[in-house]
Design a protein around this motif. Structure first.
Motif, PDB file in Angstrom:
ATOM      1  N   LEU A  68      43.906  30.800  -8.654  1.00  0.00           N
ATOM      2  CA  LEU A  68      43.973  31.297  -7.284  1.00  0.00           C
ATOM      3  C   LEU A  68      43.305  30.323  -6.320  1.00  0.00           C
ATOM      4  O   LEU A  68      43.894  29.892  -5.336  1.00  0.00           O
ATOM      5  N   PHE A  69      42.076  29.947  -6.634  1.00  0.00           N
ATOM      6  CA  PHE A  69      41.341  29.162  -5.641  1.00  0.00           C
ATOM      7  C   PHE A  69      41.662  27.678  -5.677  1.00  0.00           C
ATOM      8  O   PHE A  69      41.517  26.982  -4.682  1.00  0.00           O
ATOM      9  N   ARG A  70      42.129  27.188  -6.830  1.00  0.00           N
ATOM     10  CA  ARG A  70      42.543  25.793  -6.848  1.00  0.00           C
ATOM     11  C   ARG A  70      43.808  25.583  -6.027  1.00  0.00           C
ATOM     12  O   ARG A  70      44.061  24.498  -5.521  1.00  0.00           O
ATOM     13  N   THR A  72      44.777  27.422  -3.346  1.00  0.00           N
ATOM     14  CA  THR A  72      44.730  27.901  -1.967  1.00  0.00           C
ATOM     15  C   THR A  72      44.282  26.767  -1.045  1.00  0.00           C
ATOM     16  O   THR A  72      43.269  26.129  -1.314  1.00  0.00           O
TER      17      THR A  72
END
Ligand SMILES: Nc1ncnc2c1ncn2[C@@H]1O[C@H](COP(=O)(O)OP(=O)(O)O)[C@@H](O)[C@H]1O
Ligand SMILES: [Mg+2]
Lengths: 234, 262, 225
Positions: A68-70, A72
């Motif tokens: 998810l955070f990689r 975004t």
């Protein structure tokens, strides 16, 4: 004509004139950098370990977190944390909840970079031969002690160079916090520009300033990494 | 008969070849001649300069001084009107290399090409053959090394022995005047060396001119016509296998042979 | 929530599609330019000794300056200095291309330098010139080994493109922020846009991973990060 505009662009005296404002702005970047770096690294160790958990659901959740955070964009995350998160939390807690631009910046950047860094942590831990852990077990050490005393110290050294270059990227990324109204260096540069209408030296100078900071940092990391490698450290 | 052979022009000649890396002299005045159809084995301890010698022969390494002649033509140098020599153009050096086949210890197959593509690459790119022609030649030489069935396999899917045989076919496909082998079996698991040595033996029996750097003493003794022992960049011993292995003149060669005997 | 979604996202789908079109166009052109510029910078750095330090300076500059600074710099300084770009969209494209070309140049370099020396020597040994060996042996392998990193770099361009809205390019992010500032109802719009970006970028990264696996299987080539 060209040489005249070039001269104007490189006439950086305006940076000296506004040194105080600009320095205050730069300090904001530095504060945000340290705070978000601490948050990112703490989260990264937890998530990196979780990715190697024996439990299926822990692995699944942490993988979701990383992906998810990689994936975004930092700006999207920052905007989301600044605009959406406070509303969601207010509804959830049924009280008014506010998030200052500064905190939103730290949270957004910290979480974004924890995604990348947890992969560094995971790779660092996976690189430690299984035998080292087994040797600890054979001596009767507990899992927690093995992790703290044997695995992490080695893994941290091994991941140091890559971690440092992630930190350099993080510092570069702090340049976007002006977009949620943190009065950082780029914010101040824009303010001075509004006042003086001299974009040529201001934006050229900003580019050169980042160049200077980032290139010195990378050079230093390279020298340090080389030294650590020679000592058989990293 | 003997006279007729002696009058033949050598296919390969080294004249006072020297090579230094910095101050370190790896080859010190190497001179020899070699007739077509001969299999020459070069033996010697690790670090004695065998690979460097081989790499100088096809100019992968530029000699510090001295000349290598292939079929009477100097490699890397051009004869001038006044008889002197000057450095040759890269295109001409490439043209000379095309006439010398080389097989490397590490195979060096190109991983992005299938076995057949590896073999036809040089005939196509260097000789400018048509694809169909090149494929015909390529299949012929893959057949020679018993790998026709692997023509479409990529190197990653081949065993070490198979890879080295493809590499031999790749060199043969240029129909070179001389084949150089640099420890062609040293990177292989022991059980895979046999298949490569068999191919080399077959080539030798067909009369291929070969310079073979090897640690396989049995191969050197049984297959070659001539054995050369290199020590610290100098030819210490050079003769028929029976003489070199049976009764070496050099004390160092004797010591080397007894050290590898067991 | 669904109510708000219907009120703020659905009616603006047309606007968002326009923004998305611009985002896609900018990313595609910028990435194509970055590949070309990166290849040129890398080749100069490796093979043109006279210009080597120019190439290094360019690569270092492009990697050391944040994208937002480059956007502002290209947008405000370049037109005065060089007489172009003539539109904000081109300023955005050029800034994104500069940033990525630096990374790609270094990616290409590691692909070329990482190649075993024996690969080129095997080419020379069968009579290839250096140029032919580069074209037939070095370049194809570098591209194969680097393909995953190159695709990943496209994902990075998409990420960075979210910032072009700051020089008033009406991309997807710009339109989203416009709607948010109009109604002060950020949740649905921003979340939808975030999800769209995340899925796009995830798809690109996943593709990169699959390409890497495919090449590893077929050619035994290991992708470099
Ligand atoms: N490119 C090089 N630069 C410096 N020294 C080299 C180079 N190539 C070989 N050498 C040195 O030359 C010597 C002979 O090497 P080599 O010809 O490979 O020996 P052999 O093949 O007989 O084992 C060794 O000591 C080696 O370290
Ligand atoms: Mg050797």
């Amino acid at each position: 004509m060209f040489s005249e505009t070039l001269r104007q662009s490189l006439d950086l005296s305006i940076f000296w004139e506004y040194r105080q404002t600009l320095l205050v702005g730069l300090l904001q970047n530095v504060y945000i950098f340290f705070a978000s770096a601490a948050l990112a690294m703490a989260l990264a160790v937890v998530v990196g370990l979780a990715r190697l958990s024996k439990r299926f659901w822990v692995r699944g959740l942490s993988t979701f977190y990383v992906e998810l955070f990689r994936n975004t964009p930092e700006f999207v995350l920052l905007i989301w944390v600044y605009y959406v998160l406070p509303i969601l939390l207010s509804r959830l807690l049924a009280t008014q909840f506010n998030l200052s631009p500064f905190l939103a910046a730290v949270l957004g950047l910290g979480v974004a970079y924890s995604g990348f860094m947890s992969e560094t942590v995971r790779a660092g831990i996976q690189a430690i031969p299984k035998g080292h852990r087994e040797a600890g077990t054979a001596l009767g050490m507990r899992d927690g002690a093995i992790l703290r005393r044997i695995v992490l110290p080695q893994a941290l050294r091994r991941m140091l160079p890559e971690m440092l270059s992630q930190l350099v990227s993080l510092f570069k990324a702090t340049s976007i916090v002006s977009l949620i109204a943190v009065p950082d260096i780029m914010y101040q540069v824009s303010m001075v520009n509004v006042e003086q209408m001299r974009p040529l030296p201001l934006y050229t100078g900003a580019a050169l300033l980042f160049c200077l900071v980032i290139i010195s940092a990378t050079q230093m990391i390279q020298i340090l990494s080389e030294r650590w490698r020679r000592r058989g450290w990293a | 008969m003997n006279n007729a052979v002696a009058e033949q022009k050598p296919i390969l000649e080294c004249r006072d070849l020297r090579k230094a890396f910095g101050a370190f002299e790896v080859l010190r005045s190497i001179s020899f001649e070699m007739q077509a159809g001969v299999v020459l084995s070069v033996i010697g301890a690790s670090g004695s300069g065998k690979s460097t010698l081989l790499r100088c022969l096809n100019y992968l390494e530029q000699p510090s001084s001295g000349v290598v002649f292939l079929d009477g033509e100097p490699i890397g140098l051009r004869r001038q009107a006044d008889g002197g020599l000057k450095p040759d153009s890269p295109a001409n050096i490439a043209r000379m290399r095309a006439q010398i086949g080389m097989v490397f210890q590490q195979f060096n197959l190109w991983p992005h090409m299938s076995a057949l593509e590896n073999v036809i690459e040089a005939p196509r790119q260097v000789k400018g053959l048509k694809r169909a022609e090149a494929i015909e030649i390529g299949r012929h030489y893959l057949g020679k090394v018993n790998l026709l069935d692997k023509a479409d396999a990529y190197p990653a899917r081949l065993s070490g022995g198979q890879q080295q045989r493809v590499a031999i076919a790749r060199a043969l496909a240029m129909q070179p005047k001389v084949m150089l082998f640099d420890e062609a079996t040293s990177a292989l698991d022991p059980e895979l060396t046999g298949e490569v040595l068999d191919v080399m033996r077959a080539l030798a029996e067909e009369g291929t001119t070969m310079v073979v750097v090897t640690h396989e003493m049995r191969f050197a003794r049984d297959v070659s016509d001539r054995v050369m022992f290199l020590h610290q960049g100098v030819i210490e011993e050079d003769g028929a296998p029976a003489q070199v292995f049976g009764n070496p003149a050099s004390e160092r060669c004797r010591a080397f042979l007894s050290s590898v005997a067991h | 929530m669904l109510d708000n979604f219907n009120r703020f996202v659905i009616p603006n789908l047309g606007l968002f599609m326009d923004g998305l079109t611009i985002t896609v166009r900018i990313c595609a052109i910028a990435f194509a330019m970055a590949v070309v510029m990166g290849a040129i910078a890398c080749l100069i750095r490796l093979y043109v000794p006279v210009l080597r330090y120019f190439a290094i300076a360019y690569i270092e500059f492009s990697r050391a300056t944040p994208i937002i600074v480059q956007l502002l710099w290209v947008n405000y300084v370049w037109p005065e200095l060089f007489g172009f770009p003539k539109s904000v969209e081109w300023a955005g494209i050029i800034a994104l291309a500069i940033q990525s070309s630096g990374y790609l140049a270094e990616t290409f370099r590691s692909g070329i330098e990482g190649l075993a020396r024996g690969q080129v020597e095997a080419g020379l040994a069968v009579g290839m010139t250096r140029a032919v060996a580069f074209r037939r042996i070095v370049a194809p392998q570098a591209v194969l080994v680097m393909a995953p990193s190159i695709i990943n770099q496209f994902a990075v361009v998409v990420k960075a493109s979210t910032l072009v809205s700051i020089i008033a390019i009406p991309d997807l992010m710009y339109d989203a922020l416009k709607v948010v500032n109009q109604w002060f109802e950020p949740i649905e719009v921003l979340t939808s846009v975030a999800v769209l970006y995340i899925l796009t970028i995830f798809a690109l990264s996943a593709t990169a991973k699959r390409v890497a696996d495919h090449f590893r299987g077929k050619y035994g080539l290991d992708a470099q990060a």
